[in-house]
Design a protein around this motif. Structure first.
Motif, PDB file in Angstrom:
ATOM      1  N   SER A  77       0.831  -1.207   0.000  1.00  0.00           N
ATOM      2  CA  SER A  77       0.000   0.000   0.000  1.00  0.00           C
ATOM      3  C   SER A  77       0.859   1.248   0.000  1.00  0.00           C
ATOM      4  CB  SER A  77      -0.892   0.055   1.232  1.00  0.00           C
ATOM      5  OG  SER A  77      -1.520  -1.157   1.410  1.00  0.00           O
ATOM      6  N   ILE A  78       1.963   1.187   0.739  1.00  0.00           N
ATOM      7  CA  ILE A  78       2.851   2.348   0.772  1.00  0.00           C
ATOM      8  C   ILE A  78       3.424   2.598  -0.617  1.00  0.00           C
ATOM      9  CG2 ILE A  78       5.060   3.205   1.654  1.00  0.00           C
ATOM     10  CD1 ILE A  78       4.372   1.928   4.307  1.00  0.00           C
ATOM     11  N   ALA A  79       3.847   1.507  -1.259  1.00  0.00           N
ATOM     12  CA  ALA A  79       4.397   1.663  -2.610  1.00  0.00           C
ATOM     13  C   ALA A  79       3.330   2.164  -3.574  1.00  0.00           C
ATOM     14  CB  ALA A  79       4.978   0.339  -3.088  1.00  0.00           C
TER      15      ALA A  79
ATOM     16  N   ALA B 204       3.200   5.100 -13.954  1.00  0.00           N
ATOM     17  CA  ALA B 204       3.076   5.203 -12.494  1.00  0.00           C
ATOM     18  C   ALA B 204       1.769   4.580 -12.022  1.00  0.00           C
ATOM     19  CB  ALA B 204       3.166   6.664 -12.058  1.00  0.00           C
ATOM     20  N   LEU B 205       0.681   4.826 -12.762  1.00  0.00           N
ATOM     21  CA  LEU B 205      -0.614   4.287 -12.348  1.00  0.00           C
ATOM     22  C   LEU B 205      -0.667   2.771 -12.523  1.00  0.00           C
ATOM     23  CD1 LEU B 205      -2.941   7.099 -13.700  1.00  0.00           C
ATOM     24  CD2 LEU B 205      -2.476   6.530 -11.320  1.00  0.00           C
ATOM     25  N   LEU B 206      -0.021   2.258 -13.579  1.00  0.00           N
ATOM     26  CA  LEU B 206       0.018   0.801 -13.769  1.00  0.00           C
ATOM     27  C   LEU B 206       0.768   0.132 -12.619  1.00  0.00           C
ATOM     28  CD1 LEU B 206       0.673   0.328 -17.597  1.00  0.00           C
ATOM     29  CD2 LEU B 206      -1.392  -0.213 -16.307  1.00  0.00           C
ATOM     30  N   ILE B 207       1.877   0.750 -12.217  1.00  0.00           N
ATOM     31  CA  ILE B 207       2.635   0.197 -11.090  1.00  0.00           C
ATOM     32  C   ILE B 207       1.750   0.173  -9.847  1.00  0.00           C
ATOM     33  CG2 ILE B 207       4.570   0.641  -9.522  1.00  0.00           C
ATOM     34  CD1 ILE B 207       6.098   1.738 -11.950  1.00  0.00           C
ATOM     35  N   ASN B 208       0.992   1.268  -9.651  1.00  0.00           N
ATOM     36  CA  ASN B 208       0.090   1.336  -8.504  1.00  0.00           C
ATOM     37  C   ASN B 208      -0.929   0.201  -8.537  1.00  0.00           C
ATOM     38  OD1 ASN B 208      -1.574   2.362  -6.345  1.00  0.00           O
ATOM     39  ND2 ASN B 208      -2.939   3.087  -7.947  1.00  0.00           N
ATOM     40  N   GLU B 209      -1.518  -0.029  -9.728  1.00  0.00           N
ATOM     41  CA  GLU B 209      -2.544  -1.066  -9.824  1.00  0.00           C
ATOM     42  C   GLU B 209      -1.947  -2.444  -9.547  1.00  0.00           C
ATOM     43  OE1 GLU B 209      -5.343  -0.557 -13.174  1.00  0.00           O
ATOM     44  OE2 GLU B 209      -5.401  -2.737 -13.061  1.00  0.00           O
ATOM     45  N   TRP B 210      -0.765  -2.658 -10.098  1.00  0.00           N
ATOM     46  CA  TRP B 210      -0.093  -3.944  -9.904  1.00  0.00           C
ATOM     47  C   TRP B 210       0.180  -4.182  -8.414  1.00  0.00           C
ATOM     48  CZ3 TRP B 210       5.275  -4.974  -8.670  1.00  0.00           C
ATOM     49  CH2 TRP B 210       5.614  -6.323  -8.844  1.00  0.00           C
TER      50      TRP B 210
ATOM     51  N   ARG C 105      -3.058  -4.830  -6.422  1.00  0.00           N
ATOM     52  CA  ARG C 105      -3.554  -6.183  -6.684  1.00  0.00           C
ATOM     53  C   ARG C 105      -2.772  -7.190  -5.851  1.00  0.00           C
ATOM     54  NH1 ARG C 105      -4.125  -6.839 -12.800  1.00  0.00           N
ATOM     55  NH2 ARG C 105      -5.842  -5.370 -12.817  1.00  0.00           N
ATOM     56  N   ARG C 106      -1.471  -6.918  -5.717  1.00  0.00           N
ATOM     57  CA  ARG C 106      -0.636  -7.831  -4.935  1.00  0.00           C
ATOM     58  C   ARG C 106      -1.098  -7.921  -3.506  1.00  0.00           C
ATOM     59  NH1 ARG C 106       5.626  -8.070  -4.832  1.00  0.00           N
ATOM     60  NH2 ARG C 106       4.920  -8.876  -2.856  1.00  0.00           N
ATOM     61  N   ILE C 107      -1.401  -6.764  -2.912  1.00  0.00           N
ATOM     62  CA  ILE C 107      -1.789  -6.796  -1.496  1.00  0.00           C
ATOM     63  C   ILE C 107      -3.098  -7.566  -1.341  1.00  0.00           C
ATOM     64  CG2 ILE C 107      -2.943  -4.557  -1.566  1.00  0.00           C
ATOM     65  CD1 ILE C 107      -2.378  -4.226   1.295  1.00  0.00           C
ATOM     66  N   ARG C 108      -4.035  -7.393  -2.277  1.00  0.00           N
ATOM     67  CA  ARG C 108      -5.314  -8.085  -2.141  1.00  0.00           C
ATOM     68  C   ARG C 108      -5.117  -9.586  -2.188  1.00  0.00           C
ATOM     69  NH1 ARG C 108      -8.648  -4.106  -5.855  1.00  0.00           N
ATOM     70  NH2 ARG C 108      -8.800  -2.428  -4.353  1.00  0.00           N
ATOM     71  N   ARG C 109      -4.254 -10.045  -3.063  1.00  0.00           N
ATOM     72  CA  ARG C 109      -4.045 -11.484  -3.168  1.00  0.00           C
ATOM     73  C   ARG C 109      -3.402 -12.008  -1.876  1.00  0.00           C
ATOM     74  NH1 ARG C 109      -0.339 -12.463  -7.587  1.00  0.00           N
ATOM     75  NH2 ARG C 109      -1.806 -11.332  -8.879  1.00  0.00           N
ATOM     76  N   ASP C 110      -2.454 -11.220  -1.352  1.00  0.00           N
ATOM     77  CA  ASP C 110      -1.769 -11.658  -0.141  1.00  0.00           C
ATOM     78  C   ASP C 110      -2.718 -11.800   1.036  1.00  0.00           C
ATOM     79  OD1 ASP C 110       0.422 -11.607  -1.599  1.00  0.00           O
ATOM     80  OD2 ASP C 110       1.410  -9.909  -0.616  1.00  0.00           O
TER      81      ASP C 110
END
Lengths: 259, 281
Positions: B202-204, B265-271, B274-279
């Protein structure tokens, strides 16, 4: 749990950082003269009197209000029915609206301005109207989110079914049942949009410039002329956004209580 | 079923027209004119070539990225610690601080730049104060230099960072801390092994939003020194509307490149989100 001193410090740093420029400007707008001394030499209302006596300021205020209010109302009239129909009757299209929202994030004012200049500056259409259209795009994310959340909160689908079973046409049901129910939620996102547009400088300055002087452009002109008057404008501007925020918070709280 | 399509059509057509006219048409014209010669004719890559060759524009991109990076980094560091501290206070205090953050988030652009001129400009309050006490702390500081601009950028990034980071701590449940403590973990061990890995994505993600936000900022720097700062947005504004000679085609090419940076920048944010949700699931 006892909070350690450390937590006061972290919050203190943030709050002071955000507060000091505001306080400084506030103090400066009441100072008679403040060039060499630590504290102002005297306090006065004359900058405010001068400001509100300046017809150019009042005119620019009027333009800002018309422009921001006009764009907000126009967006409201176009977006609310569209989002309503999409959510109820064509939910597949919602994905497209969401990608539009992301697109607007990737197109800040400066980029949108370049495109609009290329597209319309020679078309003969008044650039003020083009700016209103650009504002529509600018506040689209807030309006979309506000409308969608309000519709979700009131169970729009069930309400529509009930109204239609009772014999109302779809349009009547929308105007008489849905709109009054989502009014407060929509008003909150409208106020937010309005306060964002009221502070907008990039688009209006690049698209129209000095031909249509809004408060922001007036302020920009005053920066180099009179610091005291400029700070009086900034204080008035901040008071306005504070009032708008207070109204928004109050409305959001009331809504929570009624649900 | 037929009847409802009527309502759908009537309400959706004006919406589509507005989106086309004010989002897609300008986007198309910007892309199109970025491939045109000066004067708006032909088809060429020369505008892009010029951006890639001219070190002045390299510098503009570099400056924009550096100031966006550092202002985001400072704002997010302050926000990560302050937002956690906020969660320890009563609900009422939390609400008040968030309202204040929300309010100051709207305080940007020209008024913000001016507020900083008042406190730190050539005859600003703090400048005078420090001069009075004979501190030459401010001799090395100049509001109209890069360090001054960073202060202003941090100001508009900070409330946004606090508001975006604050909800992240709600995801860390008190039970986890208790469970870790029962198993013998010290608070620092909890944060190192559990807390930080959970909030990191989330911070990233917040960082990339802040970065994009700063990359697109224009008004504050413009208010401070007109076109003197060599930032991408300032260059675009100056070239497109230029007082002496405008080169909107070149402006379009730079704007397109800036847009691509933001998309990245926005694509990196989305990626990352998504990672945090899966985790967590």
């Amino acid at each position: 749990m006892k909070k350690s001193f450390y937590h006061y410090i972290t919050i203190g740093i943030v709050v002071l950082y955000l507060l000091i420029p505001l306080l400084g400007t506030f103090l400066y707008s009441f100072a008679t003269s403040w060039h060499k001394t630590i504290l102002p030499e005297g306090l006065t209302f004359k900058w405010y009197i001068e400001l509100f006596g300046d017809i150019r300021f009042l005119e620019s205020l009027g333009r800002s209000l018309i422009l921001s209010l006009g764009a907000t109302i126009l967006t409201l009239i176009i977006m609310v029915p569209a989002i309503f129909s999409i959510i109820l009757y064509a939910p597949k299209l919602e994905k497209i609206v969401q990608s539009l929202v992301v697109m607007t994030y990737a197109m800040p004012g400066i980029i949108l301005a370049v495109g609009l200049i290329r597209a319309y500056s020679t078309s003969g259409v008044s650039m003020v109207l083009i700016t209103i259209g650009a504002y529509f795009v600018g506040i689209l994310p807030y309006m979309y989110q506000g409308t969608r959340n309000s519709l979700r909160n009131i169970n729009a689908e069930t309400l529509m079914e009930a109204a239609e079973i009772l014999g109302a046409s779809r349009y009547t049901a929308f105007i008489k049942v849905i709109v009054p129910n989502i009014m407060s939620g929509i008003l909150v996102s409208s106020l937010l949009s309005f306060s964002i547009l009221f502070g907008e400088f990039v688009l209006i300055n690049l698209l129209v410039g000095g031909h249509f002087e809004t408060v922001q452009i007036y302020l920009y002109q005053k920066l180099s002329q009179s610091g005291h008057i400029a700070s009086a404008i900034v204080v008035c501007y901040f008071i306005l956004i504070s009032i708008l925020s207070a109204v928004m918070i109050k409305m959001t709280r009331q809504k929570k209580e009624t649900i | 079923m037929k009847r409802m399509n009527g309502m759908l059509l009537i309400s959706i057509i004006p919406f589509i027209i507005f989106v086309l006219l004010f989002l897609f048409v300008p986007l198309f014209f910007m892309l199109y004119s970025s491939f045109q010669e000066n004067g708006g004719t032909g088809f060429t890559f020369s505008q892009y070539m010029e951006v890639f060759r001219n070190t002045y524009y390299h510098q503009a991109f570099k400056n924009s990225m550096l100031i966006s990076f550092f202002s985001s980094l400072i704002a997010i560091t302050l926000a990560v610690f302050a937002a956690y501290s906020i969660t320890l206070f009563s609900k009422k205090v939390q609400d008040r601080i968030l309202v204040f953050a929300n309010l100051t988030a709207n305080f940007a652009g020209i008024p913000l730049a001016f507020a900083f001129i008042v406190i730190l400009g050539n005859s600003g309050l703090f400048t005078l104060l420090f001069k009075h006490f004979g501190w030459d702390l401010l001799n090395s500081f100049n509001l109209y230099s890069w360090s001054g601009l960073v202060l202003i950028y941090v100001y508009f990034q900070l409330p946004l960072a606090v508001m975006l980071i604050y909800p992240v701590y709600q995801g860390i449940q008190a039970q986890w801390k208790e469970a870790a403590a029962l198993l013998g973990a010290s608070p620092s061990q909890f944060w190192l092994k559990i807390g930080v890995p959970i909030i990191m994505p989330s911070i990233a993600g917040t960082f990339s939003i802040l970065f994009a936000n700063a990359m697109g900022a224009y008004a504050s720097a413009f208010a401070l020194t007109g076109s003197a700062y060599n930032l991408v947005t300032i260059r675009i504004g100056a070239i497109t509307t230029g007082d002496i000679f405008a080169r909107p085609e070149l402006g379009s090419a730079i704007a397109t490149l800036l847009g691509l940076t933001m998309v990245l920048a926005l694509l990196i944010n989305e990626w990352l989100t998504r990672r945090i949700r899966r985790d967590l699931s």
